[in-house]
Design a protein around this motif. Structure first.
Motif, PDB file in Angstrom:
ATOM      1  N   LEU A  27     -23.686   3.140   6.375  1.00  0.00           N
ATOM      2  CA  LEU A  27     -23.451   3.407   4.947  1.00  0.00           C
ATOM      3  C   LEU A  27     -24.130   2.319   4.120  1.00  0.00           C
ATOM      4  O   LEU A  27     -24.570   1.297   4.650  1.00  0.00           O
ATOM      5  CB  LEU A  27     -21.951   3.446   4.655  1.00  0.00           C
ATOM      6  N   HIS A  28     -24.183   2.557   2.824  1.00  0.00           N
ATOM      7  CA  HIS A  28     -24.728   1.569   1.897  1.00  0.00           C
ATOM      8  C   HIS A  28     -23.585   0.947   1.099  1.00  0.00           C
ATOM      9  O   HIS A  28     -22.687   1.649   0.649  1.00  0.00           O
ATOM     10  CB  HIS A  28     -25.700   2.228   0.917  1.00  0.00           C
ATOM     11  N   LEU A  34     -16.804  -4.238  -0.007  1.00  0.00           N
ATOM     12  CA  LEU A  34     -16.975  -2.839  -0.364  1.00  0.00           C
ATOM     13  C   LEU A  34     -17.439  -2.016   0.837  1.00  0.00           C
ATOM     14  O   LEU A  34     -17.119  -0.833   0.943  1.00  0.00           O
ATOM     15  CB  LEU A  34     -17.980  -2.699  -1.521  1.00  0.00           C
ATOM     16  N   GLN A  37     -14.344  -1.000   2.711  1.00  0.00           N
ATOM     17  CA  GLN A  37     -13.621   0.073   2.016  1.00  0.00           C
ATOM     18  C   GLN A  37     -14.379   1.390   2.123  1.00  0.00           C
ATOM     19  O   GLN A  37     -13.784   2.450   2.328  1.00  0.00           O
ATOM     20  CB  GLN A  37     -13.401  -0.305   0.556  1.00  0.00           C
ATOM     21  N   ALA A  38     -15.720   1.314   1.994  1.00  0.00           N
ATOM     22  CA  ALA A  38     -16.511   2.545   2.098  1.00  0.00           C
ATOM     23  C   ALA A  38     -16.404   3.131   3.501  1.00  0.00           C
ATOM     24  O   ALA A  38     -16.331   4.346   3.671  1.00  0.00           O
ATOM     25  CB  ALA A  38     -17.969   2.258   1.742  1.00  0.00           C
ATOM     26  N   ARG A  40     -13.858   2.907   5.459  1.00  0.00           N
ATOM     27  CA  ARG A  40     -12.539   3.556   5.488  1.00  0.00           C
ATOM     28  C   ARG A  40     -12.606   4.910   4.787  1.00  0.00           C
ATOM     29  O   ARG A  40     -12.086   5.912   5.278  1.00  0.00           O
ATOM     30  CB  ARG A  40     -11.528   2.631   4.820  1.00  0.00           C
ATOM     31  N   ASP A  41     -13.265   4.948   3.631  1.00  0.00           N
ATOM     32  CA  ASP A  41     -13.286   6.178   2.832  1.00  0.00           C
ATOM     33  C   ASP A  41     -14.188   7.258   3.420  1.00  0.00           C
ATOM     34  O   ASP A  41     -13.936   8.441   3.243  1.00  0.00           O
ATOM     35  CB  ASP A  41     -13.733   5.862   1.400  1.00  0.00           C
ATOM     36  N   VAL A  42     -15.252   6.845   4.094  1.00  0.00           N
ATOM     37  CA  VAL A  42     -16.215   7.832   4.588  1.00  0.00           C
ATOM     38  C   VAL A  42     -15.911   8.256   6.024  1.00  0.00           C
ATOM     39  O   VAL A  42     -16.061   9.421   6.373  1.00  0.00           O
ATOM     40  CB  VAL A  42     -17.653   7.273   4.489  1.00  0.00           C
ATOM     41  N   ARG A  45     -11.319   9.562   7.253  1.00  0.00           N
ATOM     42  CA  ARG A  45     -10.579  10.503   6.407  1.00  0.00           C
ATOM     43  C   ARG A  45      -9.690  11.440   7.218  1.00  0.00           C
ATOM     44  O   ARG A  45      -8.760  12.032   6.694  1.00  0.00           O
ATOM     45  CB  ARG A  45     -11.552  11.342   5.569  1.00  0.00           C
TER      46      ARG A  45
ATOM     47  N   GLU B  33     -21.007   6.981  -0.928  1.00  0.00           N
ATOM     48  CA  GLU B  33     -19.796   6.317  -0.471  1.00  0.00           C
ATOM     49  C   GLU B  33     -18.715   6.331  -1.551  1.00  0.00           C
ATOM     50  O   GLU B  33     -17.545   6.555  -1.270  1.00  0.00           O
ATOM     51  CB  GLU B  33     -20.124   4.870  -0.059  1.00  0.00           C
ATOM     52  N   MET B  36     -17.178   9.779  -2.297  1.00  0.00           N
ATOM     53  CA  MET B  36     -16.089  10.126  -1.372  1.00  0.00           C
ATOM     54  C   MET B  36     -14.838   9.308  -1.652  1.00  0.00           C
ATOM     55  O   MET B  36     -13.723   9.818  -1.533  1.00  0.00           O
ATOM     56  CB  MET B  36     -16.538   9.934   0.074  1.00  0.00           C
ATOM     57  N   ALA B  37     -15.020   8.059  -2.040  1.00  0.00           N
ATOM     58  CA  ALA B  37     -13.855   7.224  -2.334  1.00  0.00           C
ATOM     59  C   ALA B  37     -13.066   7.803  -3.509  1.00  0.00           C
ATOM     60  O   ALA B  37     -11.835   7.874  -3.464  1.00  0.00           O
ATOM     61  CB  ALA B  37     -14.294   5.794  -2.641  1.00  0.00           C
ATOM     62  N   ASN B  40     -11.320  10.934  -2.427  1.00  0.00           N
ATOM     63  CA  ASN B  40     -10.145  10.594  -1.610  1.00  0.00           C
ATOM     64  C   ASN B  40      -8.952  10.234  -2.491  1.00  0.00           C
ATOM     65  O   ASN B  40      -7.822  10.668  -2.242  1.00  0.00           O
ATOM     66  CB  ASN B  40     -10.444   9.404  -0.695  1.00  0.00           C
ATOM     67  N   LEU B  43      -7.628  13.327  -4.114  1.00  0.00           N
ATOM     68  CA  LEU B  43      -6.844  14.149  -3.177  1.00  0.00           C
ATOM     69  C   LEU B  43      -5.471  13.544  -2.917  1.00  0.00           C
ATOM     70  O   LEU B  43      -4.476  14.267  -2.796  1.00  0.00           O
ATOM     71  CB  LEU B  43      -7.606  14.318  -1.865  1.00  0.00           C
ATOM     72  N   ASP B  44      -5.398  12.212  -2.827  1.00  0.00           N
ATOM     73  CA  ASP B  44      -4.093  11.552  -2.686  1.00  0.00           C
ATOM     74  C   ASP B  44      -3.194  11.930  -3.865  1.00  0.00           C
ATOM     75  O   ASP B  44      -2.015  12.264  -3.691  1.00  0.00           O
ATOM     76  CB  ASP B  44      -4.251  10.024  -2.661  1.00  0.00           C
ATOM     77  N   TYR B 133      -3.751   1.281  -1.774  1.00  0.00           N
ATOM     78  CA  TYR B 133      -5.201   1.283  -1.529  1.00  0.00           C
ATOM     79  C   TYR B 133      -5.977   1.571  -2.815  1.00  0.00           C
ATOM     80  O   TYR B 133      -7.026   0.965  -3.055  1.00  0.00           O
ATOM     81  CB  TYR B 133      -5.573   2.300  -0.446  1.00  0.00           C
ATOM     82  N   ARG B 136      -6.254  -1.615  -4.656  1.00  0.00           N
ATOM     83  CA  ARG B 136      -7.187  -2.556  -4.035  1.00  0.00           C
ATOM     84  C   ARG B 136      -8.635  -2.137  -4.300  1.00  0.00           C
ATOM     85  O   ARG B 136      -9.475  -2.948  -4.684  1.00  0.00           O
ATOM     86  CB  ARG B 136      -6.936  -2.639  -2.532  1.00  0.00           C
ATOM     87  N   HIS B 137      -8.896  -0.855  -4.090  1.00  0.00           N
ATOM     88  CA  HIS B 137     -10.274  -0.364  -4.239  1.00  0.00           C
ATOM     89  C   HIS B 137     -10.772  -0.515  -5.683  1.00  0.00           C
ATOM     90  O   HIS B 137     -11.875  -1.002  -5.923  1.00  0.00           O
ATOM     91  CB  HIS B 137     -10.348   1.106  -3.807  1.00  0.00           C
ATOM     92  N   GLU B 140     -11.357  -4.183  -6.713  1.00  0.00           N
ATOM     93  CA  GLU B 140     -12.623  -4.725  -6.205  1.00  0.00           C
ATOM     94  C   GLU B 140     -13.787  -4.314  -7.117  1.00  0.00           C
ATOM     95  O   GLU B 140     -14.697  -5.104  -7.381  1.00  0.00           O
ATOM     96  CB  GLU B 140     -12.884  -4.236  -4.778  1.00  0.00           C
ATOM     97  N   TRP B 141     -13.751  -3.066  -7.579  1.00  0.00           N
ATOM     98  CA  TRP B 141     -14.826  -2.600  -8.458  1.00  0.00           C
ATOM     99  C   TRP B 141     -14.742  -3.236  -9.848  1.00  0.00           C
ATOM    100  O   TRP B 141     -15.776  -3.550 -10.455  1.00  0.00           O
ATOM    101  CB  TRP B 141     -14.816  -1.073  -8.575  1.00  0.00           C
TER     102      TRP B 141
END
Lengths: 95, 249
Positions: A27-28, A34, A37-38, A40-42, A45, B33, B36-37, B40, B43-44, B133, B136-137, B140-141
Motif C-alpha cells: 500500500l501507499h 498511517l 492504519q491503512a 488495518r483498513d485495507v 476488513r 487506502e 477504504m478507511a 470502513n 460502515l461502522d 479507532y 485514533r485514525h 493522526e490525520w
C-alpha cells in the motif's frame, strides 16, 4: 495513485491460527503510523488478522530475476533433499 | 414516543447521517487506502445506526422498523446533530468533522457500556471499540494536515473554525434526557465535556492548530430543526425506497 509523498509499504499479517506473519500485499502511505492504519483498513476488513507488520518496500532486498537460473535451478535436481525416502513407522501417527 | 425511544432514535440518526456522509467518499478518496478507511468508518456507523434503530422501533411498538425509520421519515422528523449532516467539503473538512464527532463518541460509548439499560450497554460495548479507532485514525490525520503543508494547514484551520460552532450540540441534554441520566440509562454529557476538551486541545496543539474560543453554538438538530443540507442528503439516500416502495433484492 502513488505520489512522491506516499512511498510504498509491504504488509504482513499474522492470521488467527497462523504462526508466522505472511505477506499479503502492499500500500501507499506517508509514514509508518498511517501505513499501519491503512494496512488495518485495507487488509483486515474480514477478520483476517491479529497482528500486522508494515515494512518500507525500499528496505527489501530482492533477488534479480536475471539470476533465476543460477539461484534456483541447481536445487531442482536434488530430489534426495526431500524427506520422501523414509518409511514412517505407524506409531508416529500423522505428521 | 417515550423518552428512551427518542434517545435511541437521536443517536441512531447521528450514526446513519454521518455514516451516509462518509459513504459519499466511496470512490472519491484522496488515495485508495483512505477511500477504504473512510468507507470502513461509515460502515461502522451504519452498523451502530441499525442496532439503535432496531431498539428504537422495538420501544416505539408502532409497527416501525429500522428501514421505515431510515427511509420513510422526512427531514423534520430526523433528530441528528447538525454536525453530522454538514456537507463533506474537502478531505480536511471531512476529517475535522469526524474528529470532533469521534472525540465525543469515544468517551460517550465507553461510558454507555455501564448504562443501566442492557440493550444500550450491549450496543455501546460494540461501538466503543469501533469509535476508539475512528478517533485514533482521524486524530493522526488532523496532526498531519495541521502540521503539514501551508495548503493543508489552511484547509484544516478553516474547517476547525467553521465546524467548531456545531460541537456544542453534542453536549446538550433536554429535560427528558436528564431524566434518563438520573435513572442511570443515559450518560450525563457534562461529564464528557472535559474529556472532549482535553483530547481536542491535545491533538490540535500537536497539529499546530488553535483551539477556537468558546462562543455561540449552533443548535436545533435534536428537535428537528435542520440545515438545508439534510433534505438533499435524504433525497439521495431515500430515493430507492421512495420510488420503489418496499423494493427488495
Amino acid at each position: 495513485m502513488p505520489t512522491p509523498n506516499t512511498p510504498l509499504w509491504e504488509v504482513f499479517i499474522r492470521s488467527r491460527n497462523g504462526m508466522a506473519h505472511k505477506h499479503v500485499g502492499s500500500l501507499h502511505a506517508a509514514d509508518s503510523g498511517l501505513a499501519l492504519q491503512a494496512a488495518r483498513d485495507v487488509y483486515t476488513r474480514r477478520g483476517e488478522g491479529l497482528s500486522v507488520w508494515v515494512v518500507p518496500s525500499s528496505a527489501i532486498v530482492a533477488s534479480d530475476p536475471a539470476d533465476k537460473a543460477m539461484m534456483f535451478e541447481p536445487a531442482e535436481s536434488k530430489i534426495y533433499r526431500h524427506p520422501t525416502f523414509y518409511e514412517v513407522p505407524d506409531e508416529v501417527g500423522h505428521m | 414516543m417515550t423518552s428512551l425511544a427518542l434517545y435511541a432514535l437521536r443517536r441512531a440518526d447521528d450514526a446513519l447521517i454521518l455514516g451516509h456522509r462518509l459513504s459519499e467518499w466511496c470512490g472519491h478518496g484522496p488515495m485508495l487506502e483512505e477511500d477504504m478507511a473512510l468507507a470502513n468508518i461509515g460502515l461502522d456507523l451504519i452498523g451502530q445506526a441499525r442496532s439503535l434503530y432496531q431498539y428504537a422501533a422495538e420501544l416505539r411498538a408502532d409497527g416501525s422498523d429500522e428501514d421505515s425509520l431510515a427511509y420513510l421519515r422526512d427531514a423534520p422528523a430526523y433528530r441528528n446533530l447538525l454536525l453530522a449532516e454538514l456537507p463533506n467539503g474537502d478531505f480536511a473538512r471531512t476529517i475535522i468533522r469526524q474528529f470532533f464527532y469521534s472525540a465525543f463518541a469515544d468517551p460517550y460509548w465507553r461510558a454507555m457500556t455501564r448504562s443501566a439499560d442492557p440493550t444500550l450497554a450491549a450496543i455501546a460495548a460494540k461501538s466503543e471499540k469501533e469509535t476508539a479507532y475512528h478517533l485514533r485514525h482521524t486524530a493522526e490525520w488532523v496532526i498531519r494536515l495541521g502540521d503539514g503543508t501551508a495548503e493543508s494547514a489552511k484547509r484544516a484551520r478553516e474547517a476547525v473554525d467553521d465546524l467548531w460552532p456545531y460541537t456544542g450540540e453534542m453536549f446538550e441534554a433536554d429535560a427528558a434526557e436528564r431524566g434518563l441520566v438520573e435513572s442511570g440509562i443515559a450518560v450525563n454529557p457534562d461529564t464528557l465535556r472535559p474529556i472532549f476538551d482535553r483530547k481536542v486541545a491535545e491533538i490540535l496543539a500537536e497539529a499546530t492548530l488553535a483551539v477556537p474560543k468558546a462562543g455561540w453554538m449552533q443548535s436545533g438538530g435534536r428537535t428537528g430543526r435542520h440545515s438545508e443540507h439534510l433534505g438533499h442528503l435524504l433525497s439521495e439516500m431515500q430515493f430507492l425506497q421512495r420510488s420503489y416502495p418496499g423494493a427488495t433484492w
